[in-house]
Design a protein around this motif. Structure first.
Motif, PDB file in Angstrom:
ATOM      1  N   ASP A 120     -46.098  48.155 -46.403  1.00  8.98           N
ATOM      2  CA  ASP A 120     -45.794  47.702 -47.573  1.00  8.98           C
ATOM      3  C   ASP A 120     -46.249  48.442 -48.669  1.00  8.98           C
ATOM      4  O   ASP A 120     -47.551  48.840 -48.672  1.00  8.98           O
ATOM      5  CB  ASP A 120     -46.392  46.159 -47.555  1.00  8.98           C
ATOM      6  N   ASN A 151     -38.690  36.768 -39.291  1.00 14.84           N
ATOM      7  CA  ASN A 151     -38.059  35.204 -39.808  1.00 14.84           C
ATOM      8  C   ASN A 151     -36.682  35.318 -39.489  1.00 14.84           C
ATOM      9  O   ASN A 151     -36.296  34.342 -39.243  1.00 14.84           O
ATOM     10  CB  ASN A 151     -38.355  35.196 -41.346  1.00 14.84           C
ATOM     11  N   SER A 152     -35.837  36.395 -39.789  1.00 19.71           N
ATOM     12  CA  SER A 152     -34.493  36.362 -39.325  1.00 19.71           C
ATOM     13  C   SER A 152     -34.316  35.766 -37.913  1.00 19.71           C
ATOM     14  O   SER A 152     -33.228  35.543 -37.710  1.00 19.71           O
ATOM     15  CB  SER A 152     -33.904  37.809 -39.670  1.00 19.71           C
ATOM     16  N   GLU A 177     -42.697  30.454 -38.201  1.00 23.66           N
ATOM     17  CA  GLU A 177     -42.587  31.190 -39.796  1.00 23.66           C
ATOM     18  C   GLU A 177     -43.449  32.525 -39.450  1.00 23.66           C
ATOM     19  O   GLU A 177     -44.365  32.386 -38.780  1.00 23.66           O
ATOM     20  CB  GLU A 177     -42.973  30.339 -40.771  1.00 23.66           C
ATOM     21  N   LYS A 212     -44.921  43.587 -44.298  1.00 24.07           N
ATOM     22  CA  LYS A 212     -43.718  42.598 -44.840  1.00 24.07           C
ATOM     23  C   LYS A 212     -42.428  42.607 -44.146  1.00 24.07           C
ATOM     24  O   LYS A 212     -41.808  41.873 -43.780  1.00 24.07           O
ATOM     25  CB  LYS A 212     -43.723  42.671 -46.326  1.00 24.07           C
ATOM     26  N   GLU A 213     -42.127  44.015 -44.064  1.00 26.38           N
ATOM     27  CA  GLU A 213     -40.927  44.372 -43.306  1.00 26.38           C
ATOM     28  C   GLU A 213     -40.720  43.694 -41.821  1.00 26.38           C
ATOM     29  O   GLU A 213     -39.600  42.952 -41.374  1.00 26.38           O
ATOM     30  CB  GLU A 213     -40.534  45.633 -43.112  1.00 26.38           C
ATOM     31  N   ASP A 214     -41.955  43.528 -41.236  1.00 25.48           N
ATOM     32  CA  ASP A 214     -41.734  43.164 -39.782  1.00 25.48           C
ATOM     33  C   ASP A 214     -41.822  41.689 -39.712  1.00 25.48           C
ATOM     34  O   ASP A 214     -41.121  41.121 -39.004  1.00 25.48           O
ATOM     35  CB  ASP A 214     -43.143  43.397 -39.030  1.00 25.48           C
ATOM     36  N   CYS A 215     -42.591  41.103 -40.769  1.00 26.74           N
ATOM     37  CA  CYS A 215     -42.262  39.626 -40.932  1.00 26.74           C
ATOM     38  C   CYS A 215     -40.930  39.187 -41.275  1.00 26.74           C
ATOM     39  O   CYS A 215     -40.249  37.990 -40.837  1.00 26.74           O
ATOM     40  CB  CYS A 215     -43.315  39.163 -42.191  1.00 26.74           C
ATOM     41  N   ASN A 216     -40.347  39.961 -42.365  1.00 22.91           N
ATOM     42  CA  ASN A 216     -38.970  39.578 -42.688  1.00 22.91           C
ATOM     43  C   ASN A 216     -37.941  39.561 -41.471  1.00 22.91           C
ATOM     44  O   ASN A 216     -37.221  38.666 -41.229  1.00 22.91           O
ATOM     45  CB  ASN A 216     -38.405  40.453 -43.603  1.00 22.91           C
ATOM     46  N   LEU A 217     -38.343  40.677 -40.756  1.00 25.38           N
ATOM     47  CA  LEU A 217     -37.393  40.672 -39.230  1.00 25.38           C
ATOM     48  C   LEU A 217     -37.666  39.560 -38.320  1.00 25.38           C
ATOM     49  O   LEU A 217     -36.705  39.071 -38.088  1.00 25.38           O
ATOM     50  CB  LEU A 217     -37.621  42.130 -38.644  1.00 25.38           C
ATOM     51  N   ASN A 245     -42.317  51.180 -43.084  1.00 23.06           N
ATOM     52  CA  ASN A 245     -42.373  49.881 -42.922  1.00 23.06           C
ATOM     53  C   ASN A 245     -43.531  49.434 -43.580  1.00 23.06           C
ATOM     54  O   ASN A 245     -43.913  48.177 -43.522  1.00 23.06           O
ATOM     55  CB  ASN A 245     -42.198  49.335 -41.328  1.00 23.06           C
TER      56      ASN A 245
END
Ligand SMILES: C[S@@+](CC[C@H](N)C(=O)[O-])C[C@H]1O[C@@H](n2cnc3c(N)ncnc32)[C@H](O)[C@@H]1O
Length: 313
Positions: free
Chosen positions: A30, A177-178, A188, A170-175, A28
């Motif tokens: 980046d 945000n979803s 956000e 970044k992956e954790d932030c995407n998760l 995970n």
């Protein structure tokens, strides 16, 4: 790419990034962060750079000792700041898909269990937030820096603040945000490397918030001294900052000196107020730039004795 005046092929750097991230616990992280750690290491290793700049095939590089050295070093750096906290990230997407609402306790619990820090905090969340908000008041807005999976503790807040978060991943932030979108939480998550605070105000993307969480993150971003931590605390635009620290060593033994005396000294020097909340495996410093507010709270709660006790540490 040119490092120390030597040309290293982009395809070789790409392969290094790919191979370093092949470990489950680093998947995970980046790619840009991996790349920047590789460059940092190479800038201090002229012998390895000289070797990587030679004309060989990727297969030949892969078998060489110098190649293995880069992989080993960068993995070890990344594990310290990221990988060792991840218990099992592979199920996170599925868990979020199954999550129906804020009252879906099972899915939230499952998600919190995929990160070492939130897993360990499961038992104390209700009491922890109650104790923090007794001091700060129920927040209308929260900023969570180096957040990991902590935003998934939202149901334990027993309030509905807007929630801003950030992590190096970044992956954790995407998760996250979803999750915010699915559960209708205003807020956000933005990927930020907090070490960049040295170069300017990286927190300007966030609005002012009532409370900022810095859970188990200051020890992670800083290896020597506390300059970065102080810069960060000074840059945060929140009424209260809650910084937490583990009281256990990496091998889960009790620390001989669990209190971070430097936090108390820093607060004194900057004229910030500070109250300590203690749990068995984690301690929390509630810090406020409004020192008079903290003094009034301590007086009301008769915490003056605790202060004297802590000043001996
Ligand atoms: C010990 S974990 C704590 C996670 C979360 N705050 C909690 O306590 O549940 C440290 C977190 O800091 C993040 N991190 C590590 N280095 C960072 C950096 N330079 N900038 C921002 N976040 C970082 C990691 O990805 C990880 O999620």
């Amino acid at each position: 790419m040119i490092i120390n005046n030597k040309q290293i092929k982009q395809s070789l750097i790409k392969k290094l990034v790919f191979d370093i991230r092949a470990k489950k616990e680093l998947r995970n992280v980046d790619s840009e962060i991996v790349r920047s750690e590789i460059v940092k290491f190479l800038k201090q290793s002229p012998k390895t750079v000289a070797f990587l700049a030679t004309n060989r095939t990727l297969k030949q590089f892969e078998r060489a000792e110098d190649y293995a050295v880069v992989i080993k070093h960068v993995r070890s750096v990344l594990r310290k700041s990221y990988g060792m906290f991840v218990v099992d990230a592979s199920q996170r997407g599925n868990i979020l898909e199954r999550m129906r609402s804020l009252s879906d306790t099972d899915a939230h619990t499952e998600m919190l269990r995929t990160h070492e820090s939130t897993k360990e905090r499961m038992a104390i969340y209700p009491e922890l937030y109650e104790k923090i908000f007794k001091i700060t008041g129920k927040p209308k807005s929260i900023l969570d820096l180096g957040c990991g999976m902590n935003p998934f503790s939202y149901p334990f807040l027993k309030a509905h603040p807007s929630y801003y978060a950030s992590d190096i991943s970044k992956e954790d932030c995407n998760l996250i945000n979803s999750y915010f979108k699915k559960i209708n939480i205003t807020g956000e998550a933005i990927p930020i490397d907090l070490r960049e605070i040295d170069k300017g105000n990286i927190l300007m993307f966030f609005p002012k918030t009532d409370v900022c969480f810095l859970f188990k993150v200051l020890d992670t971003i800083e290896t020597t001294g506390h300059k970065l931590a102080e810069k960060l605390v000074n840059s945060i635009n929140s009424d209260f900052i809650v910084a937490s620290f583990s009281t256990k060593t990496l091998s889960k033994e009790d620390m001989r000196h669990p209190y971070r005396g430097w936090v108390e000294l820093m607060c004194k020097r900057l004229n910030f107020g500070c109250i300590l909340i203690e749990f068995d495996s984690e301690i929390f410093y509630v810090i406020s730039k409004k020192s008079e507010f903290i003094s009034a709270f301590k007086e009301k709660e008769n915490l003056i004795y605790a202060d004297k006790k802590s000043s001996k540490r």
